[in-house]
Structures are given as structure tokens and as C-alpha cells.
Design an enzyme around this catalytic site. Structure first.
Site, PDB file in Angstrom:
ATOM      1  N   THR A  35      39.373  38.454  42.593  1.00 10.13           N
ATOM      2  CA  THR A  35      38.160  39.217  42.320  1.00 10.13           C
ATOM      3  C   THR A  35      36.914  38.339  42.463  1.00 10.13           C
ATOM      4  O   THR A  35      35.858  38.819  42.867  1.00 10.13           O
ATOM      5  CB  THR A  35      38.211  39.834  40.913  1.00 10.13           C
ATOM      6  OG1 THR A  35      38.412  38.799  39.934  1.00 10.13           O
ATOM      7  CG2 THR A  35      39.340  40.848  40.807  1.00 10.13           C
ATOM      8  N   GLY A  50      31.998  47.713  39.044  1.00 11.07           N
ATOM      9  CA  GLY A  50      32.680  47.294  40.266  1.00 11.07           C
ATOM     10  C   GLY A  50      32.992  45.824  40.324  1.00 11.07           C
ATOM     11  O   GLY A  50      33.500  45.344  41.346  1.00 11.07           O
ATOM     12  N   THR A  51      32.720  45.071  39.253  1.00 13.06           N
ATOM     13  CA  THR A  51      32.908  43.623  39.295  1.00 13.06           C
ATOM     14  C   THR A  51      34.285  43.172  38.824  1.00 13.06           C
ATOM     15  O   THR A  51      34.605  41.988  38.914  1.00 13.06           O
ATOM     16  CB  THR A  51      31.835  42.932  38.438  1.00 13.06           C
ATOM     17  OG1 THR A  51      31.823  43.535  37.136  1.00 13.06           O
ATOM     18  CG2 THR A  51      30.456  43.109  39.061  1.00 13.06           C
ATOM     19  N   GLY A  91      28.523  36.945  39.481  1.00 12.65           N
ATOM     20  CA  GLY A  91      28.148  38.164  40.187  1.00 12.65           C
ATOM     21  C   GLY A  91      26.896  38.044  41.027  1.00 12.65           C
ATOM     22  O   GLY A  91      26.744  38.747  42.019  1.00 12.65           O
ATOM     23  N   GLU A  92      25.975  37.165  40.635  1.00  6.27           N
ATOM     24  CA  GLU A  92      24.713  37.023  41.360  1.00  6.27           C
ATOM     25  C   GLU A  92      24.631  35.734  42.164  1.00  6.27           C
ATOM     26  O   GLU A  92      23.830  35.632  43.103  1.00  6.27           O
ATOM     27  CB  GLU A  92      23.557  37.088  40.365  1.00  6.27           C
ATOM     28  CG  GLU A  92      23.452  38.431  39.669  1.00  6.27           C
ATOM     29  CD  GLU A  92      22.589  38.410  38.427  1.00  6.27           C
ATOM     30  OE1 GLU A  92      21.715  39.268  38.308  1.00  6.27           O
ATOM     31  OE2 GLU A  92      22.792  37.534  37.566  1.00  6.27           O
ATOM     32  N   GLN A 134      33.657  38.978  44.872  1.00  7.49           N
ATOM     33  CA  GLN A 134      32.276  38.952  44.410  1.00  7.49           C
ATOM     34  C   GLN A 134      31.396  38.060  45.279  1.00  7.49           C
ATOM     35  O   GLN A 134      30.268  38.414  45.618  1.00  7.49           O
ATOM     36  CB  GLN A 134      32.219  38.469  42.967  1.00  7.49           C
ATOM     37  CG  GLN A 134      32.530  39.535  41.940  1.00  7.49           C
ATOM     38  CD  GLN A 134      31.444  40.588  41.881  1.00  7.49           C
ATOM     39  OE1 GLN A 134      30.321  40.330  41.460  1.00  7.49           O
ATOM     40  NE2 GLN A 134      31.764  41.775  42.333  1.00  7.49           N
ATOM     41  N   PHE A 154      23.426  46.567  40.479  1.00  4.57           N
ATOM     42  CA  PHE A 154      22.595  45.523  41.096  1.00  4.57           C
ATOM     43  C   PHE A 154      21.261  45.345  40.372  1.00  4.57           C
ATOM     44  O   PHE A 154      20.313  44.835  40.955  1.00  4.57           O
ATOM     45  CB  PHE A 154      22.355  45.824  42.571  1.00  4.57           C
ATOM     46  CG  PHE A 154      23.589  46.218  43.318  1.00  4.57           C
ATOM     47  CD1 PHE A 154      24.658  45.344  43.443  1.00  4.57           C
ATOM     48  CD2 PHE A 154      23.708  47.475  43.874  1.00  4.57           C
ATOM     49  CE1 PHE A 154      25.811  45.710  44.114  1.00  4.57           C
ATOM     50  CE2 PHE A 154      24.855  47.852  44.546  1.00  4.57           C
ATOM     51  CZ  PHE A 154      25.912  46.970  44.669  1.00  4.57           C
TER      52      PHE A 154
END
Length: 733
Positions: A626, A465-466, A697-698, A630, A240
Site C-alpha cells: 500500500t 483510499g489510503t 500520503g503527501e 501511495q 486530497f
């Protein structure tokens, strides 16, 4: 082609993680290793006067208590390393100076963790205290470029047109300050490292988000060539941003190992994470908007102030959304800082756009209320067809489609507005924009194709973990005509081909493109062995085909006497740059819209998330399974930001008030509704890279806090501009 891209394939690394077979940094061990425990400063400013170690050394199993005078001096090469990837240039235990509470002042090294922990509690430190600065109340100043840790891609001030005059003259205007506290990332795996020297060669097992950064920094610290440093990180248990850069504890562990001549293992406690690794900083946003009666924005002003440490100026570019989200001819943004005795802040999911979307998204809702206009219609009126900052066309953008699909799925146009009841709950709905700048990094990868129809991908990317170990085999399988299960992705080692960082939502777009190129090159080699032009062949079911002709991989390699074909691929940026935020002609962003429904109990001050819908414009989706995971995680993250999380600085003692999860609430299953609705519009971004993909991811963490705050206003008519939205703020109404 097998059409593997776009398929919801289950995670390749799922089994090893749920069974405990995955080995993280803290799981690694070396023969003859010692255990290190840090002794942290109890004061926020001053210097160490003396350290009493006799009682600690008397504990059986304690080998050394290292102090500043024991530690190797930093090599001058470190001056060549920029900040970032070095998190901070202030390396503790190089002097007796103390700049924040929790800073390491000694290291206990023992044969067992228990012995080292016991000894650390009885090391006695005497201090020469100095006055400390509380960051939240420090003077607001401009950042100093010479002390800057903001060199990655931004400008402190931006002006287009005359925003103050346009806002002042606008028929409808709103303006307010929006605040948010510091927050620590709290990944499931605390930071950990084991360092081992063999002569002048250093090997570290580390919990990181970019292995080559650790390699380069360690080499610079000790004055070594990078080839003398190996970094291994097969799995990282969440990052993170907290593990994006190289923090002092990593350097101290390697120094300790060099001093004692044995491998040293250091695993930070949850409490130590607060003193060793930086948070997302506390911020104040001053947002001013002016619009015509039709809702068209005439002026946008977005000024931010964030806290930083006294050693460097970390700038959280939270005003970037002000010059990126909406079309407007008059825009001004600025970034200022407050310096204090606190751990230097750092990136956190989602940097810049996460904080900025909270403030700007709330201000847009206030403007919509002042105009008596639907917040979605206000956004459509001010839709930015091109980048408002540069005027250049976006790399791709299908936000209109995301608005439409999100509104349809949520029922936004048919919702009942304003505080309907469900028993003792008042129900409200809110929405906001989601957007994140898109980073791209130079990356490389290698693929080996074997005669049995299996393949191996090698690259030093990080698994935080992504899901890269799942989607990269999909990318290669698409080109090589294999089942993704026949392709193994090997990562997490600097002995493998260079990969860019796993942050900035840049892994798929960058390393994925390198994997794709390597696969095409392998296929071309196979075609050459078969005697066919590479442009004429396709592959399927471990066979290479041209028209009606087909041959197996085994046949082609066997006839050539070759057991394996290997090729490397690269994703190179213009001018050889290591990082950019889109191609020179096409600024790159991801986009989306988040719609939420909340329940508010005014008598108890309770806030509950009832449902959420997010629809996103984020390029080609390689694996919807996936990707959806996310985005759900990002929305949950955003709920924590909105309603729960805060790291408070205690002004009397000069330290973080709570340093563990007992004092900092995080979202759990009971806080989140059973279903979060996530969708993506069909999109291929040809300007971002050959995969047509972007990073996500963000993205999911942006906009959520604003949507929640807007929904609270819809429910009870209370505008909360200070995060998190906790019971006492609701009860105060």
C-alpha cells in the site's frame, strides 16, 4: 508475534470497491428524502436584488425553492469554531451578499433529482453588481491574524542571521521568481451529503476527511450538543484536502433539511465543486540563494505570495522548505497574500511543501549549474543534520541513504548529461528533494477480541483510499498473534471512538498508535485471565503463550465465562494538544529524493515522462504494497502539477475559466510510463510514536515538479519557471 508489520498484504477493502459494493455518501438514501440542487451566483461580487421562483415551482415534483430569508440563522456557538476545521466563516444565504462567482444563492428541493435540476435552470436572479477584484493582480498585503485561516502551526515571517547581506556578499548567487497556478483537487467522488433530522438530532452521511470536525461544526451551527449530531462516512472517494474541512454546502444541506422537515440529499456536480470547494491557490515564489565556491549555502531567501478570498486570509506556507530543507546560517522566509473575489483556497496534496519544493528545488538546480556542480553533490554539501529552523535534532532522518539508493537505482552518476537524442526526442534528467512536514493528531481506538480468534477494530477514521482498513488490522494482528484477515476494521462513524483527521499524513502514526495500544491492553487482559504476567506472554495462531506453555483464546475466555475482551487505546500528544508537527524535542519530517528522465519534442512542444525513481526516508513502512501504491500516486500527482494542471481565473467575468475535466487536463495511463520505481530505506522513528512509522500520503507529490523542470533544462537548455510546463512554453524557446 507473527511479523505482520512490513508485509505487503493486499488491501482488505479492495473487493468491495472494485465490485461497487462500497457505499459512498452519494450512494446513501433515506426514506422520504428530497433532492437539493444549488443555484449559484453568476456574478463575482455584489448582492442579490431579487429571485423569481414561480416558473421553477410550477415544475411537477418541485417542493421548495429556498432563498436566504428561508434559512435558519447561524447560532452564536459557531464563533467558537476555528478556521480550520471550518473551511470559511462566510456561510452563503445568511445574507444577500455575494463574494465570489459560483456562490449558492438559492436551493431547489424536489421529489426527484431531475425535477430539481430542471427547476434550478429557470430560477431567475437579479443582481446589484459591484466591482470585483481579480486576485492575481490584487495588491500584495500582509495577512491579518483576525481574518486568518492559518492558525494551525506556522509563522508568517522567519529570520535567522542576515540572509540578504549573506546573499549579496556570496561569490555565487542565483535568484528568480517561480510561479504556479491555482489547482483544484478533482477527487473521483464529488462532495456529497444527505442530512436527516429526527427532532433535534441530526444525522448526516457526508464525504469527508474528518468526521468529528463535521460533527462539531454542525452542532455549533444549530446550537446543539455534539451528542445530538451523528456523522457517517464509511468510504470517501478521494479527498486530497478538498474534503478536509467543513464547507458551506454541508451546512446548507442540513439547514434545508431542517426547513423542509424531510431528509435532503445534495450531490455537487463537478462544475459546482469549483464554486463550493476551494483550490490550492496561485502562488509566486521569490527564491534567492547565495553560496561559496565550494557550494556551501551562505544565505537562503524564500518569499511567497498566494491569492486568497476577500472573507478570510488563507496562507499557503510555501516558504517552509526554505527554512527546513538545507543547512544554512542565514535564512529569511516570508508569506504574503493577494485578496480577491474567489473561492477561499484550501489545503491540497501536498500543502506548503509541494509548492515550496517546486520553487526551492528549481533554484537549487540553477545554483548547481552556476557552480558547475552535480545537483546531488550540492545537496549533500548542504545536508541538514538538524532542523535548520530550530537547531533541534530530527525525529529521524536517513536522507543520505535515500540519495545513495535513488542515485544507484536510477543510474544518476552514470547518466549522459545534457540533451541526448532518441529519434526526434531530446532526453534530459533531473532530480530534486522530497520532504513533507509530519502532523500527529490525538486519536483513539477500540478493539474487541472474540473467543473464535477474530477481532474488531473500531475508530472513526476516514477511508479516503489510503488503506487504513488494511494496515490497522496488521498493527493489531502483530500484537494479538492473529492473521490480519481475522480482524475487521470498522470506521467512518462518530458513534465510534474519536480519530484524528485523515490529512497531514497523520493517520497511520496517530490512529495506528491508538490501535496498537488497544491491542496491547486486550492482550494484557487475556494474560490476566490466563493467570500470567502480561510482560511474559506472546501470542501466535490464536494462542497465548508463556515460555513452553500455550493456551487458545477460546480456552482462556471459556474458562472465564467471557465471550469477548475489549479495550480502548489512545495516542495522546504532549499537553493534550489536538495536533502537533513532531514531539517538542524532535521536529518531524519525511524525506526522499526523486529522479526523473523526460523526453522533449521541441518542434511539437511535447513533454513526456520516460522513467522515475523515488526513494524515501519515511520511518517504518507498515505495508510496502500500500505504501508503494501511495508513492506512485504521489509521483503521478506531481507530474500533473508539473506538466498539465491549472485552474485559470478569467479576469473579465471574474470566474474560473474551466470548471470540469474537459478544460483541465489530468494525467491518465498514457501519460505515465509502465513502471515507476519506488523504494524505502530501512528506518524506525522511535520519536514519532510507538509504531516507528510516519505518514507518506503527501510525500510522493513533493519535489516532482522541480525534478521535471530540471530535466527539461537538461534536455533542451530551457529554464521554465512558470508551471505547468505546457507545449506553448516549450515552443516559445
Amino acid at each position: 508475534m507473527m511479523g505482520n508489520l512490513g508485509q505487503p498484504i493486499a488491501r482488505a477493502d479492495g473487493l468491495v470497491k472494485v465490485t461497487g459494493a462500497a457505499r459512498y455518501a452519494g450512494d446513501q438514501n433515506q426514506v422520504g428524502q428530497l433532492y437539493a440542487v444549488l443555484v449559484a451566483s453568476a456574478v463575482p461580487a455584489g448582492r442579490v436584488r431579487a429571485i423569481e421562483t414561480r416558473a421553477a415551482l410550477a415544475i411537477p415534483g418541485v417542493t421548495r425553492v429556498l432563498v436566504a430569508s428561508d434559512m435558519p440563522r447561524i447560532h452564536a456557538d459557531l464563533d467558537k469554531i476555528t478556521v480550520p476545521p471550518l473551511a470559511t466563516r462566510f456561510i452563503p444565504m445568511q445574507s444577500d451578499n455575494i463574494v465570489h462567482e459560483g456562490q449558492p444563492v438559492a436551493i431547489v428541493v424536489g421529489e426527484s433529482l431531475e425535477a430539481a435540476e430542471a427547476a434550478a435552470t429557470i430560477v431567475r436572479i437579479s443582481y446589484e453588481r459591484a466591482a470585483f477584484i481579480v486576485p492575481e493582480t490584487a495588491a500584495v498585503v500582509s495577512a491579518d491574524p483576525k481574518k486568518g485561516s492559518y492558525s494551525m502551526s506556522n509563522t508568517l515571517d522567519f529570520n535567522k542571521g542576515d540572509a540578504p547581506a549573506a546573499i549579496a556578499a556570496a561569490p555565487v548567487k542565483t535568484g528568480a521568481a517561480y510561479t504556479q497556478p491555482s489547482r483544484h483537487a478533482n477527487p473521483m467522488e464529488p462532495s456529497a451529503i444527505i442530512a436527516a433530522w429526527k427532532g433535534d438530532h441530526l444525522t448526516v452521511y457526508d464525504a469527508v476527511q474528518h468526521l468529528p470536525a463535521v460533527q462539531n461544526v454542525m452542532a455549533a451551527v444549530f446550537g446543539l450538543p455534539t451528542t445530538s449530531v451523528r456523522v457517517v462516512s464509511p468510504h470517501t472517494g478521494g479527498g486530497f484536502g478538498a474534503k478536509a474541512f467543513v464547507w458551506p454546502h454541508e451546512i446548507l444541506a442540513a439547514m434545508a433539511a431542517k426547513v423542509v422537515g424531510r431528509p435532503v440529499k445534495l450531490v455537487l456536480t463537478r462544475q459546482q465543486m469549483y464554486g463550493m470547494v476551494g483550490p490550492q491557490p496561485q502562488m509566486v515564489h521569490d527564491v534567492r540563494l547565495g553560496a561559496g565556491a565550494d557550494g556551501k549555502l551562505l544565505g537562503v531567501g524564500h518569499a511567497t505570495t498566494n491569492i486568497t478570498g476577500v472573507t478570510e486570509d488563507y496562507v499557503e506556507f510555501g516558504a517552509v522548505p526554505g527554512r527546513s530543507f538545507y543547512a544554512c546560517d542565514n535564512i529569511t522566509t516570508s508569506h504574503r497574500i493577494r485578496r480577491g473575489n474567489v473561492t477561499l483556497p484550501t489545503f491540497m496534496r501536498s500543502p506548503w511543501d509541494g509548492p515550496g519544493s517546486w520553487a526551492l528545488g528549481s533554484a537549487m538546480d540553477e545554483l548547481a549549474r552556476a557552480l558547475d556542480m552535480d545537483p546531488l553533490d550540492l545537496r549533500l554539501i548542504n545536508y541538514a543534520e538538524t532542523d535548520p529552523e530550530s537547531g533541534k535534532p530530527w525525529s529521524s532522518k536517513k536522507l543520505r541513504e535515500a540519495y545513495e539508493e535513488g542515485a544507484r537505482r536510477f543510474g544518476w552518476r552514470t547518466r549522459v548529461k545534457g540533451g541526448t537524442r532518441d529519434g526526434h526526442w531530446r532526453i534530459g534528467c533531473g532530480m530534486a528533494d522530497c520532504s513533507q512536514g509530519q502532523a500527529r493528531f490525538h486519536s483513539t481506538a477500540r478493539i474487541g477480541l472474540k473467543a473464535d480468534g477474530t477481532a474488531r477494530i473500531e475508530s472513526s477514521f476516514c477511508d479516503i483510499g489510503t488503506g487504513p482498513a488494511t494496515i490497522f488490522p496488521q498493527v493489531a494482528a502483530e500484537v494479538l498473534g492473529l492473521d490480519p484477515k481475522q480482524i475487521l476494521a470498522v470506521a467512518g462513524d462518530t458513534d465510534l471512538p474519536y480519530s484524528g483527521p485523515t490529512y497531514g499524513s497523520g493517520t497511520t502514526i496517530s490512529t495506528g498508535a491508538a490501535v496498537q495500544q488497544a491491542a496491547y491492553r486486550v492482550r494484557a487482559k487475556l494474560a490476566k485471565l490466563a493467570g500470567w504476567p502480561a510482560e511474559d506472554v506472546t501470542m501466535r495462531d490464536a494462542r497465548i503463550m508463556r515460555g513452553n506453555e500455550a493456551r487458545t483464546i477460546r480456552e482462556v475466555l471459556g474458562e472465564a465465562g467471557v465471550s469477548e475482551l475489549t479495550s480502548e487505546g489512545a495516542f495522546d500528544l504532549p499537553g493534550g494538544a489536538p495536533v502537533d508537527m513532531g514531539s517538542p524535542a524532535f521536529p518531524a519530517r519525511t524525506f526522499g529524493a526523486i529522479f526523473v528522465e523526460v523526453g522533449v519534442d521541441q518542434e511539437l512542444g511535447l513533454l513526456r515522462l520516460r522513467r522515475a525513481t523515488g526513494v524515501y526516508s519515511a520511518g517504518r513502512i507498515i505495508n510496502p504494497r500500500t505504501a508503494r501504491s501511495q508513492m506512485i500516486g504521489g509521483i503521478v500527482w506531481g507530474w500533473g502539477m508539473a506538466a498539465m494542471e491549472a485552474s485559470h481565473f478569467e479576469p473579465t467575468l471574474g470566474r474560473w475559466l474551466a470548471k470540469d475535466l474537459a478544460g483541465v487536463p489530468l494525467p491518465v495511463n498514457a501519460d505515465i510510463p509502465p513502471e515507476i520505481d519506488v523504494g524505502f530505506v530501512d528506518e524506525f522513528d522511535a520519536n514519532s510514536g510507538p509504531l516507528g512509522a510516519k505518514g507518506i500520503g503527501e510525500l510522493g507529490a513533493t519535489g516532482v515538479a522541480a525534478a521535471v523542470g530540471n530535466a527539461v533544462y537538461d534536455a533542451i537548455g530551457l529554464r521554465i519557471r512558470d508551471l505547468p510546463i505546457t507545449p506553448e512554453k516549450i515552443l516559445a524557446a
